[in-house]
Design an enzyme around this catalytic site. Sequence first.
Site, PDB file in Angstrom:
ATOM      1  CB  SER A   9      -0.819   0.565   1.293  1.00 42.00           C
ATOM      2  OG  SER A   9      -1.995  -1.361   0.972  1.00 42.00           O
ATOM      3  CE  LYS A  10       0.642   3.451   4.897  1.00 42.94           C
ATOM      4  NZ  LYS A  10       0.312   3.528   6.101  1.00 42.94           N
TER       5      LYS A  10
END
Length: 183
Positions: A9-10
């Site tokens: 996600s990051k």
Amino acid sequence: MIIGYARVSKDDQSLDSQTDALSAAGAEKVFADKISGSKRTRPELDRMLEQLRDGDVVTVTKYDRLARSLKDLLEIVEVIRERGAGFRSLAEDIDTTTPAGRLVFHVFASIAQFERERISERTREGLASARKRGRIGGRPPALTAAQKDEVRRLRDIEQRPVGEIASLFKVSVRTVRRVGERE
């Protein structure tokens, strides 16, 4: 051809464990995104789907790497199926190239969706309960009311640079700009 897909996600998260597992599972090519699963437009996922050929098997370490909602997961797996390819998830031991694997896939996907909805429901209930007891959730304000007044004065009346004000109050430039927007 076994094709791997990995996602975190990051930007500061590592794809290494996923790519290692996919390589160990025989993936000849691995596509990887660093983007939230809730975003449907994921450049590497889209590129992978465009390149699928009949007989390919898309492999992921966990099926939540491919999608965050049941609807999205089913749509992506349907696109994979339409291209003549199969879907395999290593953690859940799902392989849609077999009838039993397709059944297990749909059951697992439904259970995962149910669990996400239950977590969301419990979170809402907990927040409502806390509000009834007078507790307000969220992050505490970066500036007090008096500090906000001073920021407005420095910014709007004295015309001081926003960066200078941010440094003075030890907050971000964005925080200084937002003072007065939502009040």
